[in-house]
Scaffold this motif. Structure first.
Motif, mmCIF file in Angstrom:
data_model
loop_
_atom_site.group_PDB
_atom_site.id
_atom_site.type_symbol
_atom_site.label_atom_id
_atom_site.label_comp_id
_atom_site.label_asym_id
_atom_site.label_seq_id
_atom_site.Cartn_x
_atom_site.Cartn_y
_atom_site.Cartn_z
ATOM 1 N N LEU A 1 113.004 23.895 57.127
ATOM 2 C CA LEU A 1 112.329 24.714 56.117
ATOM 3 C C LEU A 1 110.863 24.907 56.468
ATOM 4 C CD1 LEU A 1 113.906 23.421 52.806
ATOM 5 C CD2 LEU A 1 113.968 25.760 53.677
ATOM 6 N N ASN A 2 110.231 23.874 56.978
ATOM 7 C CA ASN A 2 108.831 23.994 57.383
ATOM 8 C C ASN A 2 108.685 24.930 58.587
ATOM 9 O OD1 ASN A 2 107.880 22.430 55.284
ATOM 10 N ND2 ASN A 2 107.953 20.535 56.459
ATOM 11 N N GLU A 3 109.671 24.916 59.495
ATOM 12 C CA GLU A 3 109.661 25.875 60.609
ATOM 13 C C GLU A 3 109.766 27.295 60.068
ATOM 14 O OE1 GLU A 3 112.309 25.524 64.013
ATOM 15 O OE2 GLU A 3 112.409 23.366 63.654
ATOM 16 N N LEU A 4 110.650 27.485 59.091
ATOM 17 C CA LEU A 4 110.807 28.810 58.493
ATOM 18 C C LEU A 4 109.515 29.236 57.799
ATOM 19 C CD1 LEU A 4 112.586 31.231 57.858
ATOM 20 C CD2 LEU A 4 113.516 29.951 55.905
ATOM 21 N N ASP A 5 108.887 28.330 57.090
ATOM 22 C CA ASP A 5 107.616 28.628 56.437
ATOM 23 C C ASP A 5 106.570 29.044 57.470
ATOM 24 O OD1 ASP A 5 105.775 28.475 54.033
ATOM 25 O OD2 ASP A 5 104.812 27.007 55.353
ATOM 26 N N ALA A 6 106.504 28.324 58.590
ATOM 27 C CA ALA A 6 105.546 28.662 59.646
ATOM 28 C C ALA A 6 105.844 30.047 60.224
ATOM 29 C CB ALA A 6 105.581 27.605 60.749
ATOM 30 N N ALA A 7 107.119 30.350 60.406
ATOM 31 C CA ALA A 7 107.489 31.673 60.937
ATOM 32 C C ALA A 7 107.100 32.777 59.957
ATOM 33 C CB ALA A 7 108.989 31.723 61.219
ATOM 34 N N LEU A 8 107.242 32.509 58.676
ATOM 35 C CA LEU A 8 106.897 33.509 57.668
ATOM 36 C C LEU A 8 105.393 33.689 57.519
ATOM 37 C CD1 LEU A 8 109.540 32.628 54.947
ATOM 38 C CD2 LEU A 8 109.485 34.665 56.396
ATOM 39 N N ASN A 9 104.638 32.659 57.848
ATOM 40 C CA ASN A 9 103.193 32.728 57.703
ATOM 41 C C ASN A 9 102.452 33.000 59.008
ATOM 42 O OD1 ASN A 9 102.829 32.279 54.857
ATOM 43 N ND2 ASN A 9 103.625 30.217 55.214
ATOM 44 N N SER A 10 103.198 33.266 60.076
ATOM 45 C CA SER A 10 102.536 33.565 61.347
ATOM 46 C C SER A 10 101.914 34.960 61.284
ATOM 47 C CB SER A 10 103.531 33.459 62.513
ATOM 48 O OG SER A 10 104.476 34.488 62.423
ATOM 49 N N ARG A 11 101.010 35.216 62.202
ATOM 50 C CA ARG A 11 100.293 36.508 62.218
ATOM 51 C C ARG A 11 101.241 37.691 62.336
ATOM 52 N NH1 ARG A 11 95.080 37.630 63.626
ATOM 53 N NH2 ARG A 11 93.722 35.975 62.926
ATOM 54 N N SER A 12 102.276 37.530 63.156
ATOM 55 C CA SER A 12 103.226 38.641 63.303
ATOM 56 C C SER A 12 104.621 38.139 62.932
ATOM 57 C CB SER A 12 103.205 39.197 64.719
ATOM 58 O OG SER A 12 103.585 38.207 65.642
ATOM 59 N N PHE A 13 105.277 38.882 62.086
ATOM 60 C CA PHE A 13 106.620 38.544 61.639
ATOM 61 C C PHE A 13 107.613 38.886 62.741
ATOM 62 C CE2 PHE A 13 110.561 39.886 59.416
ATOM 63 C CZ PHE A 13 110.922 38.640 58.923
ATOM 64 N N MET A 14 108.390 37.879 63.154
ATOM 65 C CA MET A 14 109.376 38.081 64.208
ATOM 66 C C MET A 14 110.765 37.755 63.656
ATOM 67 S SD MET A 14 107.389 36.635 67.577
ATOM 68 C CE MET A 14 106.875 35.084 66.865
ATOM 69 N N PRO A 15 111.516 38.782 63.287
ATOM 70 C CA PRO A 15 112.848 38.564 62.714
ATOM 71 C C PRO A 15 113.775 37.720 63.582
ATOM 72 C CG PRO A 15 112.205 40.844 62.426
ATOM 73 C CD PRO A 15 111.174 40.212 63.319
ATOM 74 N N VAL A 16 113.667 37.846 64.906
ATOM 75 C CA VAL A 16 114.533 37.064 65.797
ATOM 76 C C VAL A 16 114.220 35.576 65.663
ATOM 77 C CG1 VAL A 16 115.133 36.619 68.217
ATOM 78 C CG2 VAL A 16 114.889 38.975 67.400
ATOM 79 N N ARG A 17 112.947 35.244 65.579
ATOM 80 C CA ARG A 17 112.545 33.838 65.396
ATOM 81 C C ARG A 17 113.097 33.315 64.073
ATOM 82 N NH1 ARG A 17 106.444 31.664 64.355
ATOM 83 N NH2 ARG A 17 106.947 29.453 64.187
ATOM 84 N N VAL A 18 112.971 34.101 63.016
ATOM 85 C CA VAL A 18 113.479 33.706 61.697
ATOM 86 C C VAL A 18 114.990 33.526 61.760
ATOM 87 C CG1 VAL A 18 113.788 34.465 59.311
ATOM 88 C CG2 VAL A 18 111.562 34.721 60.417
ATOM 89 N N ALA A 19 115.685 34.442 62.411
ATOM 90 C CA ALA A 19 117.147 34.367 62.509
ATOM 91 C C ALA A 19 117.588 33.083 63.222
ATOM 92 C CB ALA A 19 117.685 35.595 63.226
ATOM 93 N N ARG B 1 121.355 42.269 57.654
ATOM 94 C CA ARG B 1 121.418 43.731 57.500
ATOM 95 C C ARG B 1 120.034 44.366 57.440
ATOM 96 N NH1 ARG B 1 125.293 42.156 53.836
ATOM 97 N NH2 ARG B 1 123.961 42.590 52.058
ATOM 98 N N ASP B 2 119.095 43.640 56.823
ATOM 99 C CA ASP B 2 117.745 44.178 56.617
ATOM 100 C C ASP B 2 116.731 43.061 56.874
ATOM 101 O OD1 ASP B 2 115.657 45.838 55.868
ATOM 102 O OD2 ASP B 2 116.002 45.583 53.701
ATOM 103 N N PRO B 3 116.397 42.817 58.146
ATOM 104 C CA PRO B 3 115.562 41.668 58.513
ATOM 105 C C PRO B 3 114.075 41.844 58.177
ATOM 106 C CG PRO B 3 116.134 42.911 60.467
ATOM 107 C CD PRO B 3 116.839 43.566 59.323
ATOM 108 N N THR B 4 113.796 41.904 56.894
ATOM 109 C CA THR B 4 112.414 42.063 56.451
ATOM 110 C C THR B 4 111.803 40.713 56.094
ATOM 111 O OG1 THR B 4 113.015 42.333 54.126
ATOM 112 C CG2 THR B 4 112.944 44.343 55.486
#
Length: 136
Positions: free
Chosen positions: A28-46, A98-101
């Motif tokens: 969850l903390n990794e996901l939080d870091a991915a969401l708060n990074s400068r650029s949103f990377m859907p592949v990283r989140v996935a 379906r919608d990686p926002t």
């Protein structure tokens, strides 16, 4: 959002359950870091979501095995809660696929973080008198 920190109140007193919970918090903390990074990377989140989903299912299986071994009286209700969480998390993940926002990824984080902390504190800690010291 914010980093979730392991604290004593989250301990169930059974080593493998506590370790699993710590790993789930790490994801969850990794996901939080991915969401708060400068650029949103859907592949990283996935990728993080895949790890989170897989580990959640493995954890639930381990926890349920321990509950059965100690004849936990609320076993069926607890399993039902696990099943509902997996269903909701799977649905949210399908929406993200379906919608990686960023917004859809935040929904996953918010649901999972709230559910996990609440479930550990309100439900899993009820296992403590049954599982303390049990090594399965």
């Amino acid at each position: 959002m914010g980093v979730i920190t392991w604290r004593r109140q989250l301990s169930v007193g059974q080593p493998s359950i506590d370790e699993d919970h710590k790993h789930l918090i790490e994801y969850l903390n990794e996901l939080d870091a991915a969401l708060n990074s400068r650029s949103f990377m859907p592949v990283r989140v996935a990728k993080i979501l895949m790890k989170l989903l897989e580990y959640t299912q493995q954890h639930f299986a381990r926890e349920e095995k321990i509950m059965q071994a100690v004849h936990y009286p609320k076993f069926e209700e607890h399993v039902r809660q696990h099943q509902e969480a997996v269903r909701t998390l799977s649905e949210l993940s399908a929406v993200f696929t379906r919608d990686p926002t960023h917004q859809n990824a935040e929904r996953i984080y918010t649901f999972t973080a709230n559910w996990l902390v609440h479930h550990i504190i309100m439900q899993d800690t009820q296992l403590t008198p049954y599982v303390r010291g049990v090594w399965v």
